[in-house]
Design a protein around this motif. Structure first.
Motif, PDB file in Angstrom:
ATOM      1  N   GLY A 156      27.715  86.722  33.027  1.00  0.00           N
ATOM      2  CA  GLY A 156      26.399  87.227  33.408  1.00  0.00           C
ATOM      3  C   GLY A 156      25.239  86.300  33.105  1.00  0.00           C
ATOM      4  N   LEU A 157      25.472  85.241  32.331  1.00  0.00           N
ATOM      5  CA  LEU A 157      24.378  84.328  31.999  1.00  0.00           C
ATOM      6  C   LEU A 157      24.025  83.461  33.205  1.00  0.00           C
ATOM      7  CD1 LEU A 157      25.400  82.908  28.488  1.00  0.00           C
ATOM      8  CD2 LEU A 157      23.833  84.778  28.993  1.00  0.00           C
ATOM      9  N   LYS A 158      22.751  83.069  33.264  1.00  0.00           N
ATOM     10  CA  LYS A 158      22.376  82.083  34.273  1.00  0.00           C
ATOM     11  C   LYS A 158      22.382  80.703  33.632  1.00  0.00           C
ATOM     12  CE  LYS A 158      18.976  80.461  37.579  1.00  0.00           C
ATOM     13  NZ  LYS A 158      17.648  80.599  38.203  1.00  0.00           N
ATOM     14  N   VAL A 159      23.242  79.839  34.139  1.00  0.00           N
ATOM     15  CA  VAL A 159      23.372  78.494  33.613  1.00  0.00           C
ATOM     16  C   VAL A 159      22.928  77.508  34.688  1.00  0.00           C
ATOM     17  CG1 VAL A 159      24.936  76.802  32.575  1.00  0.00           C
ATOM     18  CG2 VAL A 159      25.368  79.243  32.255  1.00  0.00           C
ATOM     19  N   VAL A 160      21.998  76.642  34.334  1.00  0.00           N
ATOM     20  CA  VAL A 160      21.490  75.670  35.302  1.00  0.00           C
ATOM     21  C   VAL A 160      21.938  74.268  34.911  1.00  0.00           C
ATOM     22  CG1 VAL A 160      19.436  74.773  36.467  1.00  0.00           C
ATOM     23  CG2 VAL A 160      19.495  77.142  35.664  1.00  0.00           C
ATOM     24  N   LEU A 161      22.625  73.602  35.822  1.00  0.00           N
ATOM     25  CA  LEU A 161      23.056  72.216  35.588  1.00  0.00           C
ATOM     26  C   LEU A 161      22.112  71.305  36.359  1.00  0.00           C
ATOM     27  CD1 LEU A 161      25.601  73.892  34.891  1.00  0.00           C
ATOM     28  CD2 LEU A 161      26.985  72.079  35.842  1.00  0.00           C
ATOM     29  N   VAL A 162      21.483  70.370  35.654  1.00  0.00           N
ATOM     30  CA  VAL A 162      20.477  69.537  36.295  1.00  0.00           C
ATOM     31  C   VAL A 162      20.858  68.071  36.201  1.00  0.00           C
ATOM     32  CG1 VAL A 162      18.030  68.938  36.386  1.00  0.00           C
ATOM     33  CG2 VAL A 162      18.716  71.200  35.554  1.00  0.00           C
ATOM     34  N   GLY A 163      20.781  67.376  37.345  1.00  0.00           N
ATOM     35  CA  GLY A 163      20.955  65.923  37.331  1.00  0.00           C
ATOM     36  C   GLY A 163      21.926  65.447  38.388  1.00  0.00           C
ATOM     37  N   ASP A 164      22.748  64.514  37.974  1.00  0.00           N
ATOM     38  CA  ASP A 164      23.661  63.822  38.881  1.00  0.00           C
ATOM     39  C   ASP A 164      24.940  64.650  39.070  1.00  0.00           C
ATOM     40  OD1 ASP A 164      25.242  62.083  40.258  1.00  0.00           O
ATOM     41  OD2 ASP A 164      24.990  60.396  38.891  1.00  0.00           O
ATOM     42  N   ALA A 212      14.644  76.323  39.985  1.00  0.00           N
ATOM     43  CA  ALA A 212      16.009  76.446  39.446  1.00  0.00           C
ATOM     44  C   ALA A 212      16.000  77.063  38.052  1.00  0.00           C
ATOM     45  CB  ALA A 212      16.682  75.078  39.422  1.00  0.00           C
ATOM     46  N   LEU A 213      14.961  76.734  37.271  1.00  0.00           N
ATOM     47  CA  LEU A 213      14.959  77.165  35.864  1.00  0.00           C
ATOM     48  C   LEU A 213      14.531  78.619  35.662  1.00  0.00           C
ATOM     49  CD1 LEU A 213      13.598  74.082  33.848  1.00  0.00           C
ATOM     50  CD2 LEU A 213      15.942  74.762  34.324  1.00  0.00           C
ATOM     51  N   GLN A 214      14.022  79.280  36.708  1.00  0.00           N
ATOM     52  CA  GLN A 214      13.583  80.675  36.550  1.00  0.00           C
ATOM     53  C   GLN A 214      14.716  81.519  35.974  1.00  0.00           C
ATOM     54  OE1 GLN A 214      10.363  81.426  37.010  1.00  0.00           O
ATOM     55  NE2 GLN A 214      10.173  79.269  37.584  1.00  0.00           N
ATOM     56  N   ASP A 215      14.411  82.233  34.879  1.00  0.00           N
ATOM     57  CA  ASP A 215      15.374  83.166  34.269  1.00  0.00           C
ATOM     58  C   ASP A 215      16.626  82.508  33.710  1.00  0.00           C
ATOM     59  OD1 ASP A 215      14.033  85.537  34.546  1.00  0.00           O
ATOM     60  OD2 ASP A 215      14.658  85.766  36.636  1.00  0.00           O
ATOM     61  N   ALA A 216      16.576  81.195  33.490  1.00  0.00           N
ATOM     62  CA  ALA A 216      17.770  80.509  32.985  1.00  0.00           C
ATOM     63  C   ALA A 216      18.017  80.859  31.524  1.00  0.00           C
ATOM     64  CB  ALA A 216      17.616  79.005  33.143  1.00  0.00           C
ATOM     65  N   ASP A 217      19.286  81.136  31.185  1.00  0.00           N
ATOM     66  CA  ASP A 217      19.684  81.350  29.788  1.00  0.00           C
ATOM     67  C   ASP A 217      20.128  80.037  29.154  1.00  0.00           C
ATOM     68  OD1 ASP A 217      19.773  84.425  29.528  1.00  0.00           O
ATOM     69  OD2 ASP A 217      20.903  84.030  31.364  1.00  0.00           O
ATOM     70  N   VAL A 218      20.704  79.168  29.986  1.00  0.00           N
ATOM     71  CA  VAL A 218      21.228  77.895  29.500  1.00  0.00           C
ATOM     72  C   VAL A 218      20.781  76.794  30.452  1.00  0.00           C
ATOM     73  CG1 VAL A 218      23.307  76.554  28.982  1.00  0.00           C
ATOM     74  CG2 VAL A 218      23.282  79.031  28.541  1.00  0.00           C
ATOM     75  N   VAL A 219      20.211  75.735  29.902  1.00  0.00           N
ATOM     76  CA  VAL A 219      19.835  74.581  30.721  1.00  0.00           C
ATOM     77  C   VAL A 219      20.703  73.407  30.279  1.00  0.00           C
ATOM     78  CG1 VAL A 219      17.966  73.074  31.504  1.00  0.00           C
ATOM     79  CG2 VAL A 219      17.463  75.429  30.759  1.00  0.00           C
ATOM     80  N   GLU A 256      12.613  82.517  27.508  1.00  0.00           N
ATOM     81  CA  GLU A 256      12.046  82.135  26.217  1.00  0.00           C
ATOM     82  C   GLU A 256      13.122  81.702  25.211  1.00  0.00           C
ATOM     83  OE1 GLU A 256       9.147  84.541  23.390  1.00  0.00           O
ATOM     84  OE2 GLU A 256       8.759  84.852  25.525  1.00  0.00           O
ATOM     85  N   ASP A 257      14.318  82.329  25.321  1.00  0.00           N
ATOM     86  CA  ASP A 257      15.382  82.017  24.354  1.00  0.00           C
ATOM     87  C   ASP A 257      16.462  81.131  24.977  1.00  0.00           C
ATOM     88  OD1 ASP A 257      16.390  83.839  26.109  1.00  0.00           O
ATOM     89  OD2 ASP A 257      17.371  85.082  24.583  1.00  0.00           O
ATOM     90  N   ALA A 258      16.105  80.431  26.030  1.00  0.00           N
ATOM     91  CA  ALA A 258      17.101  79.561  26.683  1.00  0.00           C
ATOM     92  C   ALA A 258      17.488  78.430  25.743  1.00  0.00           C
ATOM     93  CB  ALA A 258      16.530  78.993  27.976  1.00  0.00           C
ATOM     94  N   ILE A 259      18.770  78.045  25.812  1.00  0.00           N
ATOM     95  CA  ILE A 259      19.217  76.908  25.014  1.00  0.00           C
ATOM     96  C   ILE A 259      19.340  75.672  25.908  1.00  0.00           C
ATOM     97  CG2 ILE A 259      20.396  78.203  23.203  1.00  0.00           C
ATOM     98  CD1 ILE A 259      23.049  77.621  24.681  1.00  0.00           C
ATOM     99  N   VAL A 260      19.191  74.509  25.270  1.00  0.00           N
ATOM    100  CA  VAL A 260      19.216  73.241  25.997  1.00  0.00           C
ATOM    101  C   VAL A 260      20.446  72.449  25.572  1.00  0.00           C
ATOM    102  CG1 VAL A 260      18.036  71.034  26.349  1.00  0.00           C
ATOM    103  CG2 VAL A 260      16.710  73.163  26.180  1.00  0.00           C
TER     104      VAL A 260
END
Lengths: 307, 179
Positions: A156-164, A212-219, A256-260
């Motif tokens: 259920g988490l939203k995970v965003v993968l950014v980059g190459d 892409a980052l809207q509502d993300a739990d994990v970036v 607000e509590d998203a992890i990087v």
């Protein structure tokens, strides 16, 4: 539940139960690294060969530490000092190593599929420590362990993968693993670096990072794979950084509590700002700690019993 | 032949409670009080029994002694010989074992191999002054020279029987059964 496979080649065919087994086992192994005597006798007499055809600091060290904490013998072969420089083929190297009766071979190679070739040739267990732009299963497993620890669950988490995304084996393994575990995965990056048809893996594509980052739990930031990119894939590094660097204001778009996260090594100022990489939302060093636990778990689950 | 009918209750709640009380008294008598005592439970059979012994000692002596949990999976002597890897649990010993008097607790002692593994593991955590072993049931059939110091009950069993210790949080439904 037990792991019945001989090799760990990728997460494309890993089941939810198998992933959970590895993560649960790794969870128990974390404690060993906090002891004064960081060693258990479990894998005495087991030989692990680390065969690295590509530069690596953390993965290589992580596998070596994992083997040693379990009392296995770890032998490290880096190609710059081995017969590979004399023109030996992968298959010949493999056959030679097999004759010395190791139990597990960990391989990193610039060519996708190299671990699969070894797995077919040899009776030993093969662990893929990264093959070209294909898969890096142990990285994705340690990422999932870190997410589960910080968020309690993956589903259920939203995970965003950014980059190459195109050249990143970390991204590919994570896409397989995270979607299987029920996460909602969004991939983001310059259109040139997003493979066509990636939606077929069950992920959402978004080329605008703010969106892409809207509502993300994990970036999860990925390293620019300059060594794998062919030709000009974006106008300039500076422009890339302007659009896709995870800065403090950019991170505000996520929850607000998203992890990087970042698999390392970091290109500071290109894909991630130093304040974010070193900030309190960053779990980059937890990923490294979890890497040892995950690799201990895999060595434990694969070793022995197959005489 | 093991059938459903062959289940025998060999200790009931009252008898178990008296055994635990006696073990607690014996530990305190040997140790002349609760100084430096710690309890280490072997996961998972020893956990509930450890809590009970610890509670009894607290009732008698007014001291709550430290308790840790030890998972011995990685120290087993058969772990590499089998394809089916036993499921690991977490070890949680949140205190230093140097110079401590350890009461190692498991519910049943059988071949003795679990206790061998547990002692090897404990030594990796430090240098305790003594290690003593408390069990609720000694069912015999030792394969290595290990002997418990505190025993609830000696129950000679046959090799193909199972001895199950069932302890509940409240203590009301406790029983030891042979299957």
């Amino acid at each position: 539940m037990e792991l019945t496979r001989k090799d760990i080649l990728g997460l494309s065919d890993f089941s939810v139960d198998e992933i959970n087994l590895v993560l649960d086992t790794a969870e128990s192994f974390r404690e060993i690294s906090t002891r004064t005597i960081k060693k258990v006798p479990t894998l005495r007499g087991i030989t692990v060969i680390n065969l690295f055809y590509e530069a690596s600091t953390r993965t290589h060290t992580s596998f070596e530490i994992a083997a040693k904490r379990l009392s296995a013998d770890a032998i490290n072969i880096s190609t710059s000092t081995s017969s590979v420089t004399k023109g030996e083929t992968l298959a010949d190297t493999a056959k030679t190593l097999e004759a010395m009766s190791p139990d597990i071979i960990v391989i990193r190679h610039a060519c996708a599929g190299a671990p699969h070739i070894l797995a077919r040739l040899l009776g030993q267990s093969i662990i893929n420590a990264g093959d070209g732009s294909h898969e890096h299963p142990t990285q994705a497993l340690l990422d999932m362990l870190t997410i589960r620890q910080k968020k309690g669950t993956i589903e259920g988490l939203k995970v965003v993968l950014v980059g190459d995304i195109m050249n990143s084996r970390v991204a590919r393994s994570n896409m397989y693993g995270l979607t299987r575990m029920g996460a909602r995965v969004t991939v983001c990056g310059p259109a040139m670096l997003i493979p066509r048809g990636v939606e077929g893996m069950g992920v959402t594509v978004e080329t605008n990072m703010q969106k892409a980052l809207q509502d993300a739990d994990v970036v999860m930031m990925l390293r620019m794979q300059f060594e794998r990119q062919q030709g000009a894939v974006f106008p300039s590094v500076r422009e890339y950084a302007r659009l896709f660097c995870l800065t403090v204001p950019m991170l505000k778009e996520a929850k607000e509590d998203a992890i990087v996260m970042h698999p390392g090594p970091i290109n500071r100022g290109i894909e991630i700002a130093p304040e974010v990489a070193d900030g309190f939302r960053s779990v980059i060093l937890d990923q490294v700690t979890n890497g040892v636990a995950v690799r201990m778990a895999l060595l434990y689950l694969l070793a022995g019993g197959r005489q | 032949m093991v059938t459903e009918n062959s289940k025998r209750i060999v200790m009931d709640a009252e008898r178990i409670d008296r055994s635990i009380a006696r073990i607690a008294y014996e530990i305190l008598e040997d140790n002349k009080g609760a100084d430096d005592l710690v309890i280490i439970a072997v996961r998972s059979g020893g956990i509930m029994l450890s809590r009970r012994i610890r509670k009894k000692i607290a009732d008698i002596e007014g001291v709550v002694i430290p308790m840790g949990i030890l998972d011995i999976t990685l120290y087993r002597d058969d772990v590499i010989m089998t394809d089916k890897k036993p499921k690991m649990g977490e070890t949680d010993i949140p205190f230093c074992l140097n110079d401590k008097k350890i009461i190692l607790v498991d519910d049943v002692i059988f071949t003795g191999r679990t206790i061998r593994a547990a002692m090897d593991a404990l030594i990796d955590f430090g240098r305790p002054r003594v290690i003593r072993l408390a069990v609720l049931v000694d069912r015999g059939h030792r394969e290595i020279p290990i002997r418990p110091d505190y025993v609830g009950e000696k129950l000679p069993s046959s090799l193909w029987e199972n001895v199950n210790v069932i302890l509940s949080e409240s203590g009301g439904d406790d029983e030891v059964v042979i299957l």
